[in-house]
Design a protein around this motif. Sequence first.
Motif, short mmCIF file in Angstrom:
data_model
loop_
_atom_site.label_atom_id
_atom_site.label_comp_id
_atom_site.label_asym_id
_atom_site.label_seq_id
_atom_site.Cartn_x
_atom_site.Cartn_y
_atom_site.Cartn_z
N GLU A 182 34.80 59.01 2.36
CA GLU A 182 36.22 58.66 2.24
C GLU A 182 36.96 59.64 1.34
O GLU A 182 38.15 59.90 1.54
N ASN A 214 29.78 58.98 -2.55
CA ASN A 214 30.73 59.21 -1.45
C ASN A 214 29.98 59.30 -0.12
O ASN A 214 30.25 60.19 0.69
N LEU A 215 29.05 58.39 0.08
CA LEU A 215 28.26 58.39 1.31
C LEU A 215 29.14 58.15 2.53
O LEU A 215 28.83 58.62 3.63
N SER A 216 30.22 57.39 2.36
CA SER A 216 31.11 57.09 3.48
C SER A 216 32.07 58.24 3.78
O SER A 216 32.81 58.18 4.77
N TYR A 264 39.08 52.67 -6.73
CA TYR A 264 37.65 52.96 -6.86
C TYR A 264 37.22 52.76 -8.31
O TYR A 264 38.00 52.95 -9.24
#
Length: 370
Positions: A284, A280-282, A254
Amino acid sequence: MYKSILINKKSTIALAVVCSLMLAFTSCSKKEKEIVAQQKEETKTTNQYPTASIQFINPEYSISIPAELKPYEQVAIYAKVNGFVKQLFVDRGDHVRKGQLLAILEAPEMEQQYLSSKSSEQKIYSDYLYSKQAYDRLLEASKTNGAVADIELERAKSVMESAKSAHDASKAGTAHSSQLQQYLRITAPFDGVITQKNVSVGALAGTGSNTPLLMMAQGAKLRLTVSLPEKHASSVSKTLPATFTVSSQPNKTYNATLSRTSGLLNKDDRSLTLEFDVDNLSAELQGGDYAQVNLKLQRKAPSYWVDSKSILRTQSGIFVLTLKNDEIKRIKVNEGIRMESLTEVFGDFSSEDNVLLKPSEEIKEGPINL
């Protein structure tokens, strides 16, 4: 006779030429011997004390240090007033929006206090209206000369103003009671997720409790927090890039860019705290993960670097031995950054100095005795 003189003259010239050639040859031989001797001495010095030049450079270097991913915002939610939990609308893991209702408390005595304050306000407001009407009538009558004494008008005005002040105070008391009632409704301060629920319906909550009702955090955005050692603090730029990995995603790397730093060292561990904002919208990544961060750093100005083997560590300190004009000097240094085979040093140097590659405590300062 003439022929004999001529022959003698030629012999003399030839002899002179031969002597000149012999002198020149002798002189050249001496010079060559001196040059060879000097080269032998230099070779002997070089072989005995191998050296390398000191470098005045400003390289970019990388370091890898541990870090921690934290929620961008995290809060413990307490009850502002005493009351019983009447309703709970969320549980651990629920995603909530800012302003969303999380819980309702019940406090019957607070409702009674509000009703009492409201009733007192209405009564005092009625008294104020009556005193105002009385003053207005006297004021109208005073327009006729001699109908109302000035003292009576002043007394009515004073009564009206006192009633108005009492009404304002009563209104503030009612607003206070109303605000306390609003505290019975607990709402989310920001978008996030409920991470902990500590109470159930019917539990007593309030200012006397040290346990929060709920814990919530913001997971869509995280803070990557790095504690940078003191010796690297001056190598941080405003747009410092970083790459990091986490154990939960071992095959992914990242990227992040420096968001903020206090610019002051932590007095406990002598480190500089850096923060990188990570989207960190996903989902993960998890807040609380440990990360391994790689930073590319560079000093703001060039500095001196030497071969790491040329540093002499003794009980009296850290030194570098320099060789210049067949004279050895011992210079005390402070170590900085290490990069491959080079080490940054701070001391009384010049860019023309050469340092000994194999220093030892047996080597003394001063002219070399060959």
